[in-house]
Design an enzyme around this catalytic site. Structure first.
Site, PDB file in Angstrom:
ATOM      1  CB  CYS A 116      -0.929   0.003   1.199  1.00 30.10           C
ATOM      2  SG  CYS A 116      -1.894  -1.495   1.321  1.00 30.10           S
ATOM      3  CG  HIS A 255      -3.247   3.086   1.974  1.00 29.19           C
ATOM      4  ND1 HIS A 255      -3.738   2.595   0.790  1.00 29.19           N
ATOM      5  CD2 HIS A 255      -3.380   2.084   2.888  1.00 29.19           C
ATOM      6  CE1 HIS A 255      -4.141   1.362   0.975  1.00 29.19           C
ATOM      7  NE2 HIS A 255      -3.939   1.020   2.242  1.00 29.19           N
ATOM      8  CG  ASN A 286      -6.740  -1.212   1.142  1.00 27.27           C
ATOM      9  OD1 ASN A 286      -5.955  -0.836   0.284  1.00 27.27           O
ATOM     10  ND2 ASN A 286      -6.358  -1.694   2.308  1.00 27.27           N
TER      11      ASN A 286
HETATM   12  O1  UT7 Z   1      -3.967  -1.562   3.637  1.00 30.17           O
HETATM   13  C1  UT7 Z   1      -3.065  -1.382   4.685  1.00 30.17           C
HETATM   14  C2  UT7 Z   1      -3.096  -2.398   5.749  1.00 30.17           C
HETATM   15  N1  UT7 Z   1      -4.394  -2.680   6.256  1.00 30.17           N
HETATM   16  C3  UT7 Z   1      -4.893  -2.013   7.305  1.00 30.17           C
HETATM   17  O2  UT7 Z   1      -4.321  -1.078   7.806  1.00 30.17           O
HETATM   18  C4  UT7 Z   1      -6.188  -2.549   7.874  1.00 30.17           C
HETATM   19  C5  UT7 Z   1      -6.241  -2.328   9.353  1.00 30.17           C
HETATM   20  N2  UT7 Z   1      -7.361  -3.008   9.994  1.00 30.17           N
HETATM   21  C6  UT7 Z   1      -8.665  -2.658   9.816  1.00 30.17           C
HETATM   22  O3  UT7 Z   1      -8.982  -1.770   9.052  1.00 30.17           O
HETATM   23  C7  UT7 Z   1      -9.701  -3.365  10.667  1.00 30.17           C
HETATM   24  O4  UT7 Z   1      -9.055  -4.122  11.651  1.00 30.17           O
HETATM   25  C8  UT7 Z   1     -10.666  -4.279   9.848  1.00 30.17           C
HETATM   26  C9  UT7 Z   1     -11.597  -3.429   8.988  1.00 30.17           C
HETATM   27  C10 UT7 Z   1      -9.872  -5.222   8.967  1.00 30.17           C
HETATM   28  C11 UT7 Z   1     -11.532  -5.086  10.797  1.00 30.17           C
HETATM   29  O5  UT7 Z   1     -12.275  -4.221  11.637  1.00 30.17           O
HETATM   30  P1  UT7 Z   1     -12.319  -4.433  13.214  1.00 30.17           P
HETATM   31  O6  UT7 Z   1     -13.189  -3.407  13.779  1.00 30.17           O
HETATM   32  O7  UT7 Z   1     -10.882  -4.497  13.660  1.00 30.17           O
HETATM   33  O8  UT7 Z   1     -13.036  -5.831  13.321  1.00 30.17           O
HETATM   34  P2  UT7 Z   1     -12.525  -7.193  13.973  1.00 30.17           P
HETATM   35  O9  UT7 Z   1     -11.538  -7.845  13.078  1.00 30.17           O
HETATM   36  O10 UT7 Z   1     -12.102  -6.909  15.403  1.00 30.17           O
HETATM   37  O11 UT7 Z   1     -13.843  -8.035  14.023  1.00 30.17           O
HETATM   38  C12 UT7 Z   1     -14.925  -7.672  14.861  1.00 30.17           C
HETATM   39  C13 UT7 Z   1     -16.073  -8.613  14.614  1.00 30.17           C
HETATM   40  C14 UT7 Z   1     -15.672 -10.085  14.684  1.00 30.17           C
HETATM   41  O12 UT7 Z   1     -16.757 -10.795  15.238  1.00 30.17           O
HETATM   42  P3  UT7 Z   1     -16.721 -11.244  16.783  1.00 30.17           P
HETATM   43  O13 UT7 Z   1     -15.490 -12.093  16.915  1.00 30.17           O
HETATM   44  O14 UT7 Z   1     -16.620  -9.969  17.559  1.00 30.17           O
HETATM   45  O15 UT7 Z   1     -17.999 -11.970  16.942  1.00 30.17           O
HETATM   46  C15 UT7 Z   1     -15.523 -10.468  13.224  1.00 30.17           C
HETATM   47  O16 UT7 Z   1     -15.746 -11.833  13.023  1.00 30.17           O
HETATM   48  O17 UT7 Z   1     -16.594  -8.409  13.305  1.00 30.17           O
HETATM   49  C16 UT7 Z   1     -16.632  -9.656  12.594  1.00 30.17           C
HETATM   50  N3  UT7 Z   1     -16.424  -9.392  11.191  1.00 30.17           N
HETATM   51  C17 UT7 Z   1     -17.429  -9.104  10.356  1.00 30.17           C
HETATM   52  N4  UT7 Z   1     -18.759  -9.005  10.543  1.00 30.17           N
HETATM   53  C18 UT7 Z   1     -19.514  -8.683   9.469  1.00 30.17           C
HETATM   54  C19 UT7 Z   1     -15.250  -9.364  10.508  1.00 30.17           C
HETATM   55  N5  UT7 Z   1     -15.481  -9.057   9.232  1.00 30.17           N
HETATM   56  C20 UT7 Z   1     -16.824  -8.890   9.104  1.00 30.17           C
HETATM   57  C21 UT7 Z   1     -17.664  -8.569   8.021  1.00 30.17           C
HETATM   58  N6  UT7 Z   1     -18.986  -8.472   8.240  1.00 30.17           N
HETATM   59  N7  UT7 Z   1     -17.200  -8.331   6.768  1.00 30.17           N
END
Ligand code: UT7
Length: 329
Positions: A116, A255, A286
């Site tokens: 990225c 980004h 992204n």
């Molecule tokens: O491009 C450069 C590098 N990338 C980044 O910098 C990305 C950095 N990270 C992020 O942007 C975020 O961590 C994400 C968008 C990837 C994820 O968001 P989050 O708020 O950190 O969610 P999480 O991974 O902590 O997941 C929270 C919950 C989980 O459920 P439980 O375990 O709390 O029941 C996931 O299973 O959300 C669930 N979940 C979803 N639910 C509905 C994960 N993906 C989805 C989804 N739809 N698509």
């Protein structure tokens, strides 16, 4: 010895594939919701390239637009740098394929792999060639076909990414131009975001070899924290030596991985995100290296960057890598 030339951006271009994949489309593919994707990431839709449309196709279209915007001809370009992690093939490089598609003769062409942060890395390399007098009009393209390396059954990643390309032509300038750059990398934490094999043709090769293609692996939570810290630190590392503060930056073109990351970075820099952050994550998601390149092209097209403005590019991604660059328009 003659004083090194300053380099600046002479023209910008972009290309986004026509097909739009909305959050409601994704609701029918994996267990997710428009509400989750919007509130957690800021993404509403993303573009998906056609099956036969490769990264070099996207890159070539963006490049043509940038060359035209600069008021130049293909024959004026004397180097091609493509930032990508979704190269058409392992080799030849995507930049060599773009050179051939543009009909750009035998000018040097090479790819930059910094995920990225690739657009900022590519610009930093091109800047040095101009300043050193070795190049007059390098073309820097950031192009990605992320849809080929995403696991479409993994809701944790497939909702995040999109395809697209952005490009700029650099050249010597009398005033303004690239004021400063900061690049960094942390291979120790590289395992947080990875994919074993690469290529927008890779899924095809993998199918031929009767095995499942590799896809993106990401530890989102851990990356989130690194992203906020490293993007804010990179911004400060560029502007402080220039004697500038957050308030002196007219526009931050970051980004676009997650709107929450960007709001936190703006807060750390002490700037109002509503005024100073350029966002297009809602439309494209992204696009890895292409995100900041497309955002930069759109910021120019939309008149958000005026003569004399200091603009800050700020990126973070796989590697881990990060980079920030201050440009006076
Ligand atoms: O491009 C450069 C590098 N990338 C980044 O910098 C990305 C950095 N990270 C992020 O942007 C975020 O961590 C994400 C968008 C990837 C994820 O968001 P989050 O708020 O950190 O969610 P999480 O991974 O902590 O997941 C929270 C919950 C989980 O459920 P439980 O375990 O709390 O029941 C996931 O299973 O959300 C669930 N979940 C979803 N639910 C509905 C994960 N993906 C989805 C989804 N739809 N698509």
């Amino acid at each position: 010895m003659a004083e090194a030339a300053k380099s600046g951006i002479l023209g910008v271009g972009k290309y986004l594939p026509e097909r739009i994949l909305t959050n409601s489309d994704l609701e029918r593919m994996v267990e997710t919701s428009d509400e989750w994707i919007t509130t957690r990431t800021g993404i509403k839709e993303r573009r998906i390239a056609g099956e036969n449309e490769t990264t070099s196709d996207l890159a070539t279209k963006a490049a043509r637009n940038a060359i035209e915007d600069a008021g130049l001809q293909v024959s004026d370009i004397d180097m091609i740098i493509v930032a990508t992690i979704t190269s058409d093939n392992l080799f030849p490089s995507t930049s060599c394929m773009v050179q051939s598609k543009l009909g750009a003769g035998t000018i040097p062409a090479f790819d930059v792999s910094a995920a990225c942060s690739g657009f900022v890395y590519g610009l930093a390399v091109a800047d040095q060639f101009v300043k050193g007098g070795l190049c007059k009009h390098p073309l820097v393209i950031a192009a990605e076909k992320m849809s080929t390396i995403v696991n479409w059954e993994d809701r944790g990643t497939c909702v995040l990414f999109g395809d697209g390309a952005g490009a700029v032509v650099l050249g010597p300038v009398e005033e303004g131009g690239i004021l400063g750059v900061h690049l960094g990398a942390d291979g120790v934490n590289g395992q947080l975001l990875k994919m074993k094999s690469v290529g927008s043709y890779d899924s095809g090769l993998a199918r031929q070899a009767a095995r499942e293609p590799d896809t993106i692996f990401m530890e989102g939570n851990a990356l989130f924290k690194h992203a906020v810290k490293l993007m804010a630190d990179a911004a400060v590392a560029v502007i402080e030596p220039l004697g500038l503060k957050g308030e002196d930056i007219s526009l931050i073109v970051p980004h676009q991985a997650n709107i929450r990351i960007l709001n936190m970075v703006a807060k750390r820099l002490g700037v109002n995100p509503d005024e100073k952050l350029f966002l297009n994550i809602e439309k494209y998601g992204n696009m890895s290296a292409a995100s900041s390149a497309v955002a930069f092209a759109e910021a120019v097209e939309e008149g958000r960057i005026k003569k004399g403005d200091v603009v800050l590019l700020d990126a973070f991604g796989g590697g881990l890598t990060w980079g920030a660059m201050a440009i006076q328009w």
